[in-house]
Motif scaffolding. Sequence first.
Motif, mmCIF file in Angstrom:
data_model
loop_
_atom_site.group_PDB
_atom_site.id
_atom_site.type_symbol
_atom_site.label_atom_id
_atom_site.label_comp_id
_atom_site.label_asym_id
_atom_site.label_seq_id
_atom_site.Cartn_x
_atom_site.Cartn_y
_atom_site.Cartn_z
ATOM 1 N N SER A 281 0.826 -1.214 0.000
ATOM 2 C CA SER A 281 0.000 0.000 0.000
ATOM 3 C C SER A 281 0.858 1.261 0.000
ATOM 4 C CB SER A 281 -0.926 0.000 1.218
ATOM 5 O OG SER A 281 -1.885 -1.038 1.131
ATOM 6 N N ILE A 282 1.963 1.249 0.727
ATOM 7 C CA ILE A 282 2.860 2.414 0.754
ATOM 8 C C ILE A 282 3.364 2.723 -0.649
ATOM 9 C CG2 ILE A 282 5.148 3.210 1.501
ATOM 10 C CD1 ILE A 282 4.608 1.775 4.169
ATOM 11 N N THR A 283 3.774 1.685 -1.371
ATOM 12 C CA THR A 283 4.264 1.885 -2.734
ATOM 13 C C THR A 283 3.166 2.417 -3.634
ATOM 14 O OG1 THR A 283 5.787 0.026 -2.413
ATOM 15 C CG2 THR A 283 5.455 0.783 -4.665
ATOM 16 N N GLY A 284 1.952 1.864 -3.506
ATOM 17 C CA GLY A 284 0.845 2.318 -4.337
ATOM 18 C C GLY A 284 0.462 3.755 -4.077
ATOM 19 N N VAL A 285 0.355 4.139 -2.802
ATOM 20 C CA VAL A 285 -0.011 5.517 -2.467
ATOM 21 C C VAL A 285 1.086 6.480 -2.899
ATOM 22 C CG1 VAL A 285 -0.492 7.117 -0.569
ATOM 23 C CG2 VAL A 285 -1.518 4.849 -0.566
ATOM 24 N N THR A 286 2.343 6.101 -2.697
ATOM 25 C CA THR A 286 3.463 6.956 -3.108
ATOM 26 C C THR A 286 3.448 7.167 -4.617
ATOM 27 O OG1 THR A 286 4.806 6.147 -1.263
ATOM 28 C CG2 THR A 286 5.973 7.234 -3.070
ATOM 29 N N GLY A 287 3.140 6.093 -5.367
ATOM 30 C CA GLY A 287 3.057 6.231 -6.816
ATOM 31 C C GLY A 287 1.967 7.190 -7.242
ATOM 32 N N LEU A 288 0.804 7.106 -6.589
ATOM 33 C CA LEU A 288 -0.285 8.033 -6.908
ATOM 34 C C LEU A 288 0.079 9.468 -6.541
ATOM 35 C CD1 LEU A 288 -3.492 6.076 -5.786
ATOM 36 C CD2 LEU A 288 -2.648 6.430 -8.107
ATOM 37 N N MET A 289 0.877 9.637 -5.506
ATOM 38 C CA MET A 289 1.268 10.971 -5.064
ATOM 39 C C MET A 289 2.293 11.599 -6.009
ATOM 40 S SD MET A 289 2.742 12.094 -1.326
ATOM 41 C CE MET A 289 4.040 10.844 -1.384
ATOM 42 N N ILE A 290 3.244 10.791 -6.494
ATOM 43 C CA ILE A 290 4.345 11.317 -7.302
ATOM 44 C C ILE A 290 4.014 11.340 -8.788
ATOM 45 C CG2 ILE A 290 6.749 10.930 -7.977
ATOM 46 C CD1 ILE A 290 7.237 9.757 -5.222
ATOM 47 N N SER A 291 3.434 10.252 -9.292
ATOM 48 C CA SER A 291 3.186 10.140 -10.733
ATOM 49 C C SER A 291 1.895 9.366 -10.989
ATOM 50 C CB SER A 291 4.375 9.455 -11.418
ATOM 51 O OG SER A 291 4.206 9.421 -12.813
ATOM 52 N N PRO A 292 0.755 9.983 -10.716
ATOM 53 C CA PRO A 292 -0.518 9.244 -10.799
ATOM 54 C C PRO A 292 -0.896 8.805 -12.204
ATOM 55 C CG PRO A 292 -0.915 11.581 -10.474
ATOM 56 C CD PRO A 292 0.557 11.375 -10.307
ATOM 57 N N LEU A 293 -0.430 9.511 -13.233
ATOM 58 C CA LEU A 293 -0.811 9.179 -14.598
ATOM 59 C C LEU A 293 0.167 8.236 -15.277
ATOM 60 C CD1 LEU A 293 -2.093 12.671 -15.842
ATOM 61 C CD2 LEU A 293 -3.378 10.783 -14.840
ATOM 62 N N SER A 294 1.229 7.878 -14.576
ATOM 63 C CA SER A 294 2.217 6.943 -15.110
ATOM 64 C C SER A 294 2.022 5.587 -14.447
ATOM 65 C CB SER A 294 3.632 7.465 -14.843
ATOM 66 O OG SER A 294 4.606 6.532 -15.263
ATOM 67 N N VAL A 295 1.868 4.533 -15.255
ATOM 68 C CA VAL A 295 1.608 3.161 -14.783
ATOM 69 C C VAL A 295 0.589 3.150 -13.642
ATOM 70 C CG1 VAL A 295 3.755 2.152 -15.603
ATOM 71 C CG2 VAL A 295 3.722 3.191 -13.339
ATOM 72 N N THR A 296 -0.522 3.818 -13.865
ATOM 73 C CA THR A 296 -1.560 3.871 -12.835
ATOM 74 C C THR A 296 -2.024 2.479 -12.455
ATOM 75 O OG1 THR A 296 -2.305 5.952 -13.852
ATOM 76 C CG2 THR A 296 -3.761 4.946 -12.225
ATOM 77 N N TRP A 297 -2.030 1.568 -13.426
ATOM 78 C CA TRP A 297 -2.466 0.194 -13.156
ATOM 79 C C TRP A 297 -1.577 -0.471 -12.106
ATOM 80 C CZ3 TRP A 297 1.183 -3.514 -13.950
ATOM 81 C CH2 TRP A 297 2.257 -3.186 -14.783
ATOM 82 N N LEU A 298 -0.284 -0.098 -12.086
ATOM 83 C CA LEU A 298 0.621 -0.675 -11.089
ATOM 84 C C LEU A 298 0.285 -0.156 -9.699
ATOM 85 C CD1 LEU A 298 3.100 -2.318 -10.262
ATOM 86 C CD2 LEU A 298 4.528 -0.346 -10.870
ATOM 87 N N TRP A 299 0.060 1.140 -9.580
ATOM 88 C CA TRP A 299 -0.240 1.734 -8.270
ATOM 89 C C TRP A 299 -1.545 1.175 -7.717
ATOM 90 C CZ3 TRP A 299 4.343 2.708 -8.406
ATOM 91 C CH2 TRP A 299 4.985 3.610 -9.240
ATOM 92 N N THR A 300 -2.584 1.113 -8.552
ATOM 93 C CA THR A 300 -3.864 0.597 -8.068
ATOM 94 C C THR A 300 -3.794 -0.905 -7.799
ATOM 95 O OG1 THR A 300 -4.623 0.426 -10.381
ATOM 96 C CG2 THR A 300 -5.251 2.401 -9.149
ATOM 97 N N GLY A 301 -2.980 -1.613 -8.585
ATOM 98 C CA GLY A 301 -2.794 -3.045 -8.323
ATOM 99 C C GLY A 301 -2.160 -3.293 -6.971
ATOM 100 N N LEU A 302 -1.161 -2.484 -6.635
ATOM 101 C CA LEU A 302 -0.507 -2.624 -5.326
ATOM 102 C C LEU A 302 -1.463 -2.272 -4.190
ATOM 103 C CD1 LEU A 302 2.978 -1.102 -6.218
ATOM 104 C CD2 LEU A 302 2.516 -3.492 -5.601
ATOM 105 N N LEU A 303 -2.321 -1.288 -4.425
ATOM 106 C CA LEU A 303 -3.322 -0.944 -3.404
ATOM 107 C C LEU A 303 -4.306 -2.100 -3.200
ATOM 108 C CD1 LEU A 303 -4.124 2.770 -4.327
ATOM 109 C CD2 LEU A 303 -2.782 1.944 -2.393
#
Length: 395
Positions: A281-303
């Motif tokens: 979850s930390i990785t997913g939230v950090t991804g949404l915070m830093i680069s939400p439009l880049s590999v969004t599927w990865l961030w939401t998958g981790l969440l």
Amino acid sequence: MTTAHVSPTANLNPVAAGLTVAVLALNLRPAVTSMGVLLTRIDTAEGLSPPLAATLVALPTWCFAVGGWTAWRLRARFGIRAVVSSALGVLAVSLIVRTLPGDATIVAGTTAACLAIAVLGALLPVIVSTATPGSAACYTACLGTGSAVGALLTPTGVAWQLGLGCWALLAAVGLVVWQGSSRHLATPAGAALAARVSPQTLIPRGTIATLTVHFGLLSGVTFLLMGRLPTILRTAGLTQAEAGYHFATVMVLGVPASLVVPYLARRVPHAPLAVGFAGSSITGVTGLMISPLSVTWLWTGLLGIGIGALALALVDLGRRTHSDPDTTAALSSVVQGLGYTLAGVLALGVGLLQIATGTWTWPLFALVVALVGQALTGTTIGDVRAAPTSPEVSR
């Protein structure tokens, strides 16, 4: 101290036991995730103020706190059959009430629905701990499935009132199934016996406090994602359809994550599992915070994988009490009651922080801090038991 709540008849009928657990667990999340799906439309149609929208997201956690804290006493006084039946009836009616016109009815209906869900959620670990061995996997899988179906199957092409109100049918089905299966539940040996194991009699206190904080942090993060993720993604620049797709992905991935939790919990120590879910979850939230439009599927998958932390915490309640139903009920009440209080503070605080800053950057950073706390408290290891000289609790 143990009290038989499921008769041998129920133990010899795993299909009926599994169906009962499944239907009850399925009712625990759609009322919440459907609100997350439709919150933007409700806001547009009803003109909700930003503080009221933030309150609607935090409201379930406060209701879960009140309902969870009182569930053990309701069970001791009225018996599990009557309490679960009443909770399902209230849930069905309140899901209709909150579709009626006016802000007050939305708040009142959501409050009543979440209180009913809280009682069900606090008592389900008791039912699971005394049911068939496969019930734990069924419980966590259907808990995740309920989140997913609320996100995926809530009608969005019709009036929002129909989208919210349709889930009353699931509660009605749950009531019918429970009425048919609960006849196999043995009557408790006595309310006073169950009442002796109250939250105040549980030890060790340090373990219970850490478990409560852990549950509060992970619940706050989970319910914020359920209520706010579509809004976060739309603010980042995704279309409504794209945001809905990613939100559904998180909820759907929570199903297999929740399904494997009981299997992993028997074979892997609790601490690395808890830290692993929090790290995802930390990785997913950090991804949404830093680069939400880049590999969004990865961030939401981790969440979606990280949501398994809630299933792990719920399954762990019964394991820490060695499946004693009275101790499980007391521990479930204190951990969910006080834990959801903390979750409500976190959910409302993050919502107000977004209103104050006008951006999701700082609120997402606050979620990362909460997740770090979740990982640290998740390393707690230890069993919980009732004090050997537990005085009877006055009612």
